[in-house]
Design an enzyme around this catalytic site. Sequence first.
Site, PDB file in Angstrom:
ATOM      1  N   SER A 327      33.598  49.543  66.939  1.00  0.00           N
ATOM      2  CA  SER A 327      32.333  49.104  66.346  1.00  0.00           C
ATOM      3  C   SER A 327      32.511  48.266  65.086  1.00  0.00           C
ATOM      4  CB  SER A 327      31.469  50.314  66.028  1.00  0.00           C
ATOM      5  OG  SER A 327      31.204  51.018  67.217  1.00  0.00           O
ATOM      6  N   HIS A 370      18.801  54.522  71.644  1.00  0.00           N
ATOM      7  CA  HIS A 370      18.278  54.383  70.294  1.00  0.00           C
ATOM      8  C   HIS A 370      16.832  53.910  70.257  1.00  0.00           C
ATOM      9  CE1 HIS A 370      22.647  54.257  69.451  1.00  0.00           C
ATOM     10  NE2 HIS A 370      22.312  54.787  68.290  1.00  0.00           N
ATOM     11  N   CYS A 383      24.384  50.948  67.423  1.00  0.00           N
ATOM     12  CA  CYS A 383      23.842  50.939  68.786  1.00  0.00           C
ATOM     13  C   CYS A 383      24.626  49.935  69.634  1.00  0.00           C
ATOM     14  CB  CYS A 383      22.369  50.548  68.755  1.00  0.00           C
ATOM     15  SG  CYS A 383      21.710  50.252  70.394  1.00  0.00           S
TER      16      CYS A 383
END
Lengths: 648, 379
Positions: A327, A370, A383
């Site tokens: 991420s 989400h 997300c």
Amino acid sequence: MKRKTADTVASHSRMTRRALFLGGSQLAFMGLLGLRMRYLQVDQADEFRLLAEENRINVRLIPPARGEIYDRNGVMLAQNEPSYRITIVREDAGDVESVISKLSTLIELDDDALNRAMTEIRRSSPFLPVTIAERISWEEMSRVAVNAPALPGVTPEVGLSRIYPMGADFAHVVGYVGPVSDYDLSKIEDPDQLLLIPRFQIGKVGVEARSETRLRGVAGTKQVEVNAIGRVMRELDRREGQAGDDLQLTIDQKLQSYVQARLGEESAAAVVIDVESGEILSINSSPTFDPNLFVRGISVADYSALTENEFRPLATKSVQGTYPPGSTFKMVTALAALEDGVIDSETTVYCPGHMTVSDRRFHCWKRGGHGHMNLEGALRESCDVYFYDIALKVGIDKISDMAKRLGLGVRHSVPMSAVASGLAPNREWKQRTYDQAWVLGDTVNASIGQGYVLSSPLQLAVMTARLASGKALEPRLVKTVNGIDQSVPFDEIPDLDVNPNHLRMVRKAMYAVSNDRRGTAYNQRIIEDRVRLAGKTGTSQVRNITAAERRSGVIRNEDLPWGRRDHGLFVSFAPFDNPKIAVAVVVEHGGGSKAATPIARDITLQALYNGDPPLESYPSKDRARIRAQQKRLREENPQIAGTTQDRA
Amino acid sequence: MSYLEYTVKSVPTGLSKVLHLNWALVLLLTAVSSVGFLMLYSVAGGSFNPWAAAQIKRFVMGLCLMFTIAMVPIWFWRNVSGVLYAGSLVLLVLVELVGTVNMGAQRWIDLGFMRLQPSELMKITLVMFLAAYYDWLPTEKTSRPFWIIVPIIIIVIPTMLVLRQPDLGTSLLLLMGGAMVMFMAGVHWAYFAAVVAMGVGTITAVFQSRGQSWQLLKDYQYRRIDTFLDPASDPLGAGYHITQSKIALGSGGWAGRGYMQGTQSRLNFLPEKHTDFIFTTLAEEFGFIGAVSLLGLYALIIAFCIASALRNKDRFASLMTIGIACTFFLFFSVNMSMVMGMAPVVGVPLPLVSYGGSAMLILLIGFGMIQSAHVHRPR
């Protein structure tokens, strides 16, 4: 053809004149030769005869003092220390065995080293000195010197040897030196005469190796007279060499030692970069090893312990290790989309927990999804679906370009060993490498830093520093060479060429990651206002989660064998409103970002406060634990407090 | 005067030619070569092997060759000089292609019984061809630009080929030997002055540009020039030999240390002790007196050659004689300067003394030409 008599007579007389001229010149030159002979053989005869009759002349190399290495505050990282050693010349010793047995009654001889020396003695020329004992004490050395008459061919010698006062903390940065090997020589085209000296030490790893020519210096020579048994009688001529350049690194020893202690026995790497200059303040890889072992000649047992350790202590993970950035790559995807204009800060994407692309289902880490997410929310809560979506809109090539602009997938030039270039894949790359077309699924994977994307901790730190500064700064490791400043002024660092508004949006989202209650790093926030942290968590998978596993519930990391657990990553910069430092931490198989985030926070505070930070910087629930941790690290690693040793 | 202008009848024929040989020169050559045998015997540690015996064999062979050549009329040699020159040139190109790589330089063609160095051959044939050229060229044309360019080309082609091998010493010898023949032929002074001026200009420019923005050579090339000109700056390379060489010379003193008394162990430091550096052994063992005597013998050889050339009214013969004598002079003066540390080490042997088959044979062939010119001179 008939010639006129007058003509031939004229040419003949000219020839006579010229012949006499030429003959005269030749005679004059011979006179000069004669004078030179007289000068050498009569005028200087006594001096030369003395040299010739009583002595042999020997030209010896004077090895230059190797350049020393300091940290940014002048703390010594690699220095030269006088060391005593005993050498033996086979030719002069006669019966080598008996001489050595006599010697062993005077000083302790290491069996290992002795065996090595014996092979060397048999192999090398009889008149070359071979070292039989190294790093002996002054007492031992004087005992040998006193008994010299009984020990033919044995000479005590003084040399300089390399030591690394900071030991393991700098093993991966500074590296170590070792004797020149045949392999080293085979790699060098025109080897310096110095390298041919038996056991001459050159850099093998790290700065020692990559700055070898600077550190080595230039050999001097001396002409010495030696008598029949090879003892030096007097020095005739001396040409001083040139000592190697002293290097000052940008590293802060206190910080480096702290980070090393903080990483402990984890298999991890951390890099701290000064956001204003690109200077690397610390660059660690753990576990580490003691470079001094290598200088002395590491024992087989120690060496195999290092190579067999599954945490790979010898690898420089900070520059050499490449990991899927997970991420932490999302800033790249976000910026590529913002710059391309396919999204703005308010564009929302609905996350139901998964997304289907080309008949394949890609999951978000949050099973339930989400819901509606904008840029800030998507980065804050990490997300995945949001980034799948925008990545498909902007396309892989632009993402790859942005990654390279931010310093991922490019090899940074720092003088350390095996600096990896990582990978910021694009269509052309896949076609060239695998001869396969890029598919949308690849883009989806790449958008969250999985799939083909690889980056080293150094690259992640550079990326973060560039995000924080908006400048295309390059990481730098060398601060001064022989006292000459190598740094690039901030104004001269080129701009990143990314819209400042877009950078601001991304930074704000990173701020939310660690300061918003919903942020993925909120638990590891800093509560002191002046040093607020902005960061991004990352968890990169090293395995595929099968559909069956998903149905029955994903196996928890703790239940997996170490090598199958997720890598934990965290990148951050601080203070948020006036960025000074950028940090990247990667914990191999740490089981997720929660392994990296607390380390990054501790390092950040340590760097900003130049020592232990006040406990008030931490949320109150952590303080007791942090206090204990600070105390423990300090007790176990006194060098964290810095040393009083100065470059004087 | 040319051979077309005198009667061949006045030239000795048959065996009577032997009486007209320049016997003094033969004697001098034998004397110098004998010095060589002595030294080679000494350098080998008092043994005919491996050098002295082979050298004597070659000298005898060369002497026979010299007499044979001397018996052949000089006009024959003049007529074939073009062919000889072209042949040497072909061999030079050949050595480039098939030559054995030896010590990094392609110099010889292996004939089986001996190694032929075409560059050695070229030293004689170049001089002969140039002499023939000036013999053919009407004297009033000697200094005209076009007729200057032709001999320059004749000289430069082999020089460049030899330089490529690379053999700096021999190419310098070719260049200077050729220039001396041109000088003797009467080429105007101004040309030589111009060449010298240009050379000096280029060298100054090269050195002036060092460290400037318009630097003409690369840094490493300057460093090479430095060690070349001042070997002492490279004490482990060229400077080492020069130091050893000077010590050997100097330790000889006035009268030398006596035959076979030179400390051979020390000379073992000189890798070329039996070839390029043989003079040091002579100077060490026979001292200043020995060294100057050898220089005297060389001077006498040159003097006899020049005298023979001046008595010879034939233009080809006298030009060739002086040309070969000059080449001989260059040989030993460059070698001695080099050994005594007055010139860079370029690898030129001491003529007739240094061990080496090709050089010995070629030199004696050259002297054969000089003898032929002497015997067949117009009377």
